[in-house]
Structures are given as structure tokens and as C-alpha cells.
Design a protein around this motif. Structure first.
Motif, mmCIF file in Angstrom:
data_model
loop_
_atom_site.group_PDB
_atom_site.id
_atom_site.type_symbol
_atom_site.label_atom_id
_atom_site.label_comp_id
_atom_site.label_asym_id
_atom_site.label_seq_id
_atom_site.Cartn_x
_atom_site.Cartn_y
_atom_site.Cartn_z
ATOM 1 N N VAL A 10 -22.962 45.720 -18.791
ATOM 2 C CA VAL A 10 -22.929 44.315 -18.716
ATOM 3 C C VAL A 10 -23.499 43.830 -17.320
ATOM 4 O O VAL A 10 -23.025 44.308 -16.426
ATOM 5 C CB VAL A 10 -21.163 43.885 -18.664
ATOM 6 N N LEU A 11 -24.068 42.646 -17.406
ATOM 7 C CA LEU A 11 -24.740 42.110 -16.122
ATOM 8 C C LEU A 11 -23.620 40.999 -15.718
ATOM 9 O O LEU A 11 -23.238 39.978 -16.390
ATOM 10 C CB LEU A 11 -26.180 41.395 -16.181
ATOM 11 N N ILE A 12 -23.080 41.101 -14.609
ATOM 12 C CA ILE A 12 -22.342 39.849 -13.981
ATOM 13 C C ILE A 12 -23.218 39.113 -12.987
ATOM 14 O O ILE A 12 -23.648 39.685 -12.076
ATOM 15 C CB ILE A 12 -21.146 40.579 -13.426
ATOM 16 N N ILE A 13 -23.074 37.935 -13.013
ATOM 17 C CA ILE A 13 -23.810 36.942 -12.021
ATOM 18 C C ILE A 13 -22.775 36.505 -11.003
ATOM 19 O O ILE A 13 -21.850 35.991 -11.503
ATOM 20 C CB ILE A 13 -24.636 35.919 -12.810
ATOM 21 N N GLY A 14 -23.238 36.736 -9.717
ATOM 22 C CA GLY A 14 -22.269 36.326 -8.715
ATOM 23 C C GLY A 14 -22.688 34.794 -8.419
ATOM 24 O O GLY A 14 -23.607 34.280 -8.960
ATOM 25 N N SER A 15 -21.694 34.323 -7.517
ATOM 26 C CA SER A 15 -21.906 32.935 -7.146
ATOM 27 C C SER A 15 -22.550 32.538 -6.300
ATOM 28 O O SER A 15 -22.817 31.339 -5.869
ATOM 29 C CB SER A 15 -20.626 32.150 -6.965
ATOM 30 N N SER A 29 -12.595 36.413 -8.581
ATOM 31 C CA SER A 29 -12.613 36.579 -9.982
ATOM 32 C C SER A 29 -13.764 37.589 -10.439
ATOM 33 O O SER A 29 -13.849 38.287 -11.431
ATOM 34 C CB SER A 29 -12.812 35.274 -10.686
ATOM 35 N N GLY A 30 -14.806 37.367 -9.935
ATOM 36 C CA GLY A 30 -16.150 38.305 -10.228
ATOM 37 C C GLY A 30 -15.535 39.805 -9.871
ATOM 38 O O GLY A 30 -15.909 40.788 -10.621
ATOM 39 N N SER A 31 -14.994 40.078 -8.654
ATOM 40 C CA SER A 31 -14.623 41.609 -8.496
ATOM 41 C C SER A 31 -13.437 41.989 -9.406
ATOM 42 O O SER A 31 -13.648 43.251 -10.004
ATOM 43 C CB SER A 31 -13.967 41.126 -6.984
ATOM 44 N N GLN A 32 -12.527 41.234 -9.839
ATOM 45 C CA GLN A 32 -11.817 41.677 -10.879
ATOM 46 C C GLN A 32 -12.472 41.755 -12.284
ATOM 47 O O GLN A 32 -11.892 42.830 -12.937
ATOM 48 C CB GLN A 32 -10.527 40.349 -11.048
ATOM 49 N N ALA A 33 -13.543 41.212 -12.599
ATOM 50 C CA ALA A 33 -14.234 41.344 -13.844
ATOM 51 C C ALA A 33 -14.767 42.542 -13.743
ATOM 52 O O ALA A 33 -15.098 43.440 -14.573
ATOM 53 C CB ALA A 33 -15.242 39.977 -13.908
ATOM 54 N N CYS A 34 -15.455 42.881 -12.498
ATOM 55 C CA CYS A 34 -16.391 44.261 -12.138
ATOM 56 C C CYS A 34 -15.188 45.513 -12.394
ATOM 57 O O CYS A 34 -15.596 46.472 -13.129
ATOM 58 C CB CYS A 34 -16.546 44.533 -10.816
ATOM 59 N N THR A 53 -19.370 39.664 0.459
ATOM 60 C CA THR A 53 -18.674 39.527 -0.526
ATOM 61 C C THR A 53 -17.941 40.823 -0.910
ATOM 62 O O THR A 53 -18.497 42.028 -0.646
ATOM 63 C CB THR A 53 -18.984 38.798 -1.695
ATOM 64 N N ILE A 54 -16.729 40.757 -1.702
ATOM 65 C CA ILE A 54 -16.101 41.972 -1.817
ATOM 66 C C ILE A 54 -16.765 42.402 -2.983
ATOM 67 O O ILE A 54 -17.100 43.869 -3.362
ATOM 68 C CB ILE A 54 -14.800 41.659 -2.541
ATOM 69 N N GLN A 55 -17.488 41.689 -3.878
ATOM 70 C CA GLN A 55 -18.293 42.203 -5.258
ATOM 71 C C GLN A 55 -19.338 43.180 -4.827
ATOM 72 O O GLN A 55 -19.645 43.997 -5.624
ATOM 73 C CB GLN A 55 -18.782 40.713 -5.826
ATOM 74 N N MET A 60 -18.014 48.679 -6.486
ATOM 75 C CA MET A 60 -17.591 47.624 -7.332
ATOM 76 C C MET A 60 -18.304 47.538 -8.477
ATOM 77 O O MET A 60 -18.038 46.812 -9.645
ATOM 78 C CB MET A 60 -17.864 45.994 -6.664
ATOM 79 N N ALA A 61 -19.630 48.169 -8.355
ATOM 80 C CA ALA A 61 -20.334 48.107 -9.581
ATOM 81 C C ALA A 61 -21.303 49.394 -9.730
ATOM 82 O O ALA A 61 -21.630 50.182 -8.813
ATOM 83 C CB ALA A 61 -21.403 46.817 -9.475
#
Length: 217
Positions: A10-15, A29-34, A53-55, A60-61
Motif C-alpha cells: 500500500v502507498l500512503i500519502i503524507g500531509s 494518523s498516518g503513523s498509526q496507518a503504517c 515527522t514520526i512517519q 515506519m515503512a
């Protein structure tokens, strides 16, 4: 909801940068999703322009791209990584806008949009589509007009009057919008709103300043 077994990456786009209207909650929320994806055995590809960021911590990924959040760049990442799905909602307004742009570029033809469907993004972000949706379900809305150029401002003044509320499409936390009390203010705000809107669209709406507001919970 059952797990989608075909989703392996899955590709997650950060803000992107933390800013007013889109702040640290999207990093969280993005970190939790990861973490949630990794716990389910799904590989995570993260794209974010903000290294602070934490992300973007290495654990994280599975793959982290610190790149400008632009659709042409993310399209190249998709071509390289070949994710099965894309999760845009964790990137706030930035993520939603980019997902719409990627779909329009044809970059998501083999990628499933997870979470917020594309049609819901369009209906929520396009002012004309959102207004029409409210009318379809019987919700009253203030009198309004959609414009896409400064040349339509005079028509808007005749139909809506002043003061008026300016609401650009696809903008973060109302950025580029505002309340115009004079013709000069309306021209200035509309010009800004059109420049901020990715589809160059602004809704000019009847002002409800002074109306009584009643809230039920």
C-alpha cells in the motif's frame, strides 16, 4: 470489514509540512496507518515531503520517499513500487487532492483506492457537486453561484449581493476563501481563491452573517 487478501503493498500519502488547518493529527494518523498495515503483513510505501515527522522514521515503512508532494512525482513512485492500493485519507486535504490528480492522470488504473472512494472525494471537494448533492437529499443551502473566472464576479454580485462568502474548491481549511463586503474585496478574494483551487473553481454564497444559529446534539 474482512481483510482484502489481494492487497500486499500500500502507498500512503503524507500531509507534508505541518500548517494551520492540517497539523500534527495527520502525522499521528498516518503513523498509526503504517503500523496497522505492517501488523497485517502489508508492505508500506510512504511518500511525504516533511522529514521532521514520526512517519518518516525508518521503521515506519518498508520504503520511504521524502519527495515534493506532486502528482507527477508520486506517479513515478507508483510506477516503480507497483502498490496494490493507495491510502489517501491519512494525508488530509493534500492526500485527497493528490489522489484525485493521480486518478485523472491515469496513474491509478491498476491501484485500488482504499478508504475514501474517488467519487466521494469529488463530491466532497468540488463545490458544485457538493451543493447538488445537498439539494438531491433535500438539505437547504444558501443561494450561491459557481464561477471559474474573475469576469463572472459582476454576475455573482447581481445574483447573490453583498456581503458574500467565497468558498474555493479543493482547498485546505478554507484557504483562499473569506467574507467579502465590497466589490473590491470580492474581486481580491475570488482572485486568490481561483489561484488556490486545483480546478480553478469558486463558489460565491449568500452571507448568513447575523442569522441565528441553533445547534442540536
Amino acid at each position: 470489514m474482512p481483510k482484502k487478501q489481494h492487497i500486499k503493498k500500500v502507498l500512503i500519502i503524507g500531509s507534508g509540512p505541518i500548517q494551520i488547518g492540517q497539523a500534527a493529527e495527520f502525522d499521528f494518523s498516518g503513523s498509526q496507518a503504517c503500523r496497522a498495515m505492517q501488523e497485517e503483513g502489508v508492505k508500506v510505501v510512504l511518500v511525504n515531503s516533511n522529514p521532521a515527522t514520526i512517519q518518516t522514521d525508518p521503521e515506519m515503512a518498508d520504503a520511504i520517499y521524502i519527495e515534493p508532494l506532486r502528482s507527477e512525482i508520486i506517479a513515478k513512485i507508483i510506477e516503480k513500487e507497483k502498490p496494490d492500493g493507495i491510502l489517501s485519507g491519512m494525508g488530509g486535504q493534500t492526500g485527497l487532492n493528490l489522489t484525485a490528480e493521480l486518478a485523472e492522470r491515469g496513474a491509478l488504473k491498476d491501484v485500488e483506492i482504499l478508504g475514501t472512494p474517488l467519487e466521494a472525494i469529488y463530491k466532497g471537494e468540488d463545490r458544485d457537486k457538493f451543493r447538488n448533492l445537498m439539494l438531491e437529499i433535500g438539505e437547504p443551502v444558501p443561494k450561491s453561484i459557481i464561477i471559474t473566472s474573475l469576469s463572472q464576479v459582476e454576475e455573482a454580485i447581481q445574483k447573490i449581493g453583498l456581503p458574500a462568502i467565497v468558498r474555493p474548491a479543493y482547498t485546505l481549511g478554507g484557504a483562499g476563501g473569506g467574507i467579502a463586503r465590497t466589490r473590491e474585496e470580492l474581486l481580491r478574494i475570488v482572485e486568490l481563491g481561483l489561484s488556490r483551487s486545483r480546478i480553478h473553481q469558486v463558489l460565491i454564497e449568500e452571507s448568513v452573517l447575523g442569522w441565528k444559529e441553533i445547534e442540536f446534539e
